[in-house]
Design a protein around this motif. Structure first.
Motif, PDB file in Angstrom:
ATOM      1  N   HIS A 104      47.966  49.533  26.011  1.00  0.00           N
ATOM      2  CA  HIS A 104      49.092  48.592  26.090  1.00  0.00           C
ATOM      3  C   HIS A 104      50.369  49.281  26.553  1.00  0.00           C
ATOM      4  O   HIS A 104      51.458  49.056  26.041  1.00  0.00           O
ATOM      5  N   TRP A 105      50.227  50.099  27.575  1.00  0.00           N
ATOM      6  CA  TRP A 105      51.416  50.679  28.198  1.00  0.00           C
ATOM      7  C   TRP A 105      52.115  49.649  29.081  1.00  0.00           C
ATOM      8  O   TRP A 105      53.291  49.819  29.405  1.00  0.00           O
ATOM      9  N   ILE A 106      51.396  48.645  29.491  1.00  0.00           N
ATOM     10  CA  ILE A 106      51.970  47.588  30.325  1.00  0.00           C
ATOM     11  C   ILE A 106      51.719  46.241  29.663  1.00  0.00           C
ATOM     12  O   ILE A 106      50.801  46.089  28.849  1.00  0.00           O
ATOM     13  N   ASP A 107      52.540  45.270  30.006  1.00  0.00           N
ATOM     14  CA  ASP A 107      52.421  43.945  29.395  1.00  0.00           C
ATOM     15  C   ASP A 107      51.358  43.096  30.058  1.00  0.00           C
ATOM     16  O   ASP A 107      50.744  42.251  29.410  1.00  0.00           O
ATOM     17  N   TYR A 108      51.163  43.296  31.357  1.00  0.00           N
ATOM     18  CA  TYR A 108      50.102  42.543  32.033  1.00  0.00           C
ATOM     19  C   TYR A 108      49.551  43.355  33.193  1.00  0.00           C
ATOM     20  O   TYR A 108      50.205  44.267  33.701  1.00  0.00           O
ATOM     21  N   ILE A 109      48.333  43.002  33.571  1.00  0.00           N
ATOM     22  CA  ILE A 109      47.693  43.631  34.731  1.00  0.00           C
ATOM     23  C   ILE A 109      47.102  42.542  35.607  1.00  0.00           C
ATOM     24  O   ILE A 109      46.587  41.531  35.109  1.00  0.00           O
ATOM     25  N   VAL A 110      47.225  42.733  36.923  1.00  0.00           N
ATOM     26  CA  VAL A 110      46.687  41.778  37.898  1.00  0.00           C
ATOM     27  C   VAL A 110      45.787  42.550  38.867  1.00  0.00           C
ATOM     28  O   VAL A 110      46.187  42.871  39.984  1.00  0.00           O
ATOM     29  N   PRO A 111      44.564  42.887  38.460  1.00  0.00           N
ATOM     30  CA  PRO A 111      43.693  43.606  39.393  1.00  0.00           C
ATOM     31  C   PRO A 111      43.447  42.775  40.639  1.00  0.00           C
ATOM     32  O   PRO A 111      43.201  41.565  40.566  1.00  0.00           O
ATOM     33  N   GLN A 112      43.509  43.427  41.771  1.00  0.00           N
ATOM     34  CA  GLN A 112      43.299  42.738  43.047  1.00  0.00           C
ATOM     35  C   GLN A 112      41.786  42.622  43.289  1.00  0.00           C
ATOM     36  O   GLN A 112      41.169  43.482  43.914  1.00  0.00           O
ATOM     37  N   VAL A 113      41.215  41.550  42.768  1.00  0.00           N
ATOM     38  CA  VAL A 113      39.779  41.316  42.927  1.00  0.00           C
ATOM     39  C   VAL A 113      39.600  40.511  44.216  1.00  0.00           C
ATOM     40  O   VAL A 113      39.339  39.314  44.208  1.00  0.00           O
ATOM     41  N   TYR A 114      39.746  41.202  45.319  1.00  0.00           N
ATOM     42  CA  TYR A 114      39.893  40.576  46.628  1.00  0.00           C
ATOM     43  C   TYR A 114      38.557  40.442  47.365  1.00  0.00           C
ATOM     44  O   TYR A 114      38.508  40.565  48.585  1.00  0.00           O
TER      45      TYR A 114
END
Length: 408
Positions: free
Chosen positions: A298-308
């Motif tokens: 939880h070093w970051i509040d959110y993650i948006v992996p680029q599942v492209y």
């Protein structure tokens, strides 16, 4: 064989519909939260999305920006992620870095208005969240420091810069660089009530065959406590992430910090904790970004992996990566959103799956099976506006029948 339960039968049917060629998407709202991420990236680098070209008047730039915000509202999106520091420059009056060349065509030239300030105000007026998107280390899409604006930090400190792959980067291994880029980015956080700070997928640059990122001097000076250069590089990026998160919390409490990395942390063949993929790039090994740890700790509040990638893509299957990321996020306080490749829909040269306007809607149907997935972000604004084969329209019809509050 025992009889399937109603739930098992439903899930099996959904899986078949999600993966069968030509099948319709079946919206699944069972896990849809009252607040979900419905985001769009607005890329400014190389005038990808906005402004449409450099040198427009301030009024023309503002009109185009407002059009993107209005389109987001009409598409029932709730968040715009605006790139405000594309190449060690600024889309606000920064005391640290020059005005972006993508505004006027000349780096350092005042565009006559405040794009970031206006974007925050106009987004909030429409009920949209505004996430300020920064690229930490890219200096230029060329390697000639003399083309940078007079007084550019990379000209004042040439030892900070590394040419690589036809581009110029700040050296992440120098503590003074890490401190500087944080000051430059946090200036925007101090000035404007942005809802989040957002990093993209560029940390150490993507590998270029036959070239070496020359950080020998920095490694000799600062890498002595590490078993390998790779471990030292990962620590440099970990420090950036943790320090930036602390800076955002200190300067504007309540503002979130999120990152959108390349979609594959590591392949399972490399690491048993990795995903069932055979990707040619792994963030842990090639970009020195330990994205899994950032989520788990939880070093970051959110993650948006680029599942492209499309469902069924052999090397990196959407249907393999979304469950993997859901498992990584399970039990953590880091929210998971999925980055979606709207730009591939109908694009020449893309696999046949991307020529089907239903493919993207199938993604949302599939992801709805995983409660850890709290929404989606679409790349990018130009493609939301053009929607050449109606893929975004299908997403809206199937999944965004009513507005949703943005996550807070």
């Amino acid at each position: 064989m025992g009889r399937l339960s109603r739930r098992a039968f439903t899930l099996a049917a959904l899986s078949t519909l999600a993966t069968a060629p030509g099948a319709a998407a079946v919206p699944d709202h069972r896990h849809r939260a009252s607040a979900e991420m419905r985001g769009v990236w607005i890329a400014t680098v190389a005038n990808r999305d906005w402004p449409s070209r450099p040198g427009l008047t301030a009024g023309e730039q503002r009109t185009e920006l407002i059009a993107h915000l209005d389109k987001a509202v009409r598409a029932r999106l709730n968040t715009v992620i605006l790139q405000v520091r594309p190449t060690a420059d600024a889309l606000w009056p920064s005391p640290y870095e020059p005005w972006s060349e993508y505004l006027t065509g000349t780096q350092g030239e005042d565009p006559g208005w405040d794009p970031l300030g206006t974007a925050v105000q106009e987004a909030h007026a429409r009920g949209l969240q505004l996430h300020a998107w920064f690229n930490p280390y890219r200096i230029a899409n060329h390697t000639d420091p003399s083309r940078l604006a007079d007084g550019h930090p990379a000209r004042l400190h040439p030892d900070w810069a590394v040419p690589y792959g036809g581009k110029l980067y700040y050296n992440p291994g120098l503590p003074q660089v890490r401190a500087f880029v944080q000051r430059a980015m946090l200036d925007a956080v101090a000035r404007y009530p942005v809802d989040a700070v957002h990093f993209d997928d560029y940390f150490y640059p993507y590998p270029v065959a036959g070239q070496t990122f020359d950080d020998d001097d920095a490694y000799d000076r600062y890498g002595g406590d590490f078993d390998s250069r790779a471990a030292w590089r990962r620590d440099n990026i970990d420090l950036l992430v943790r320090e930036m998160a602390a800076g955002v919390r200190r300067i504007r409490p309540g503002t979130r910090f999120g990152i959108s990395p390349f979609g594959v942390w590591r392949n399972a063949a490399t690491d048993p904790l990795g995903s069932d993929t055979r990707a040619g790039v792994q963030t842990y090994d090639d970009l020195y970004a330990d994205t899994r740890t950032w989520v788990r700790e939880h070093w970051i509040d959110y993650i948006v992996p680029q599942v492209y990638w499309n469902i069924g893509f052999a090397a990196a299957d959407y249907a393999a990566l979304v469950p993997w990321w859901a498992e990584v996020a399970r039990g953590t306080a880091t929210r998971l959103y999925i980055g979606e490749a709207l730009y591939k829909a109908g694009a020449a040269g893309q696999p046949s799956a991307w020529q089907d306007p239903v493919e993207l809607s199938r993604h949302l149907t599939f992801a709805a099976r995983y409660p850890q997935v709290r929404g989606h972000v679409f790349f990018a604004a130009k493609d939301v506006a053009a929607d050449p084969i109606g893929a975004m329209a299908r997403v809206i019809a199937d999944h965004y029948g009513r507005s949703a509050s943005p996550p807070r």
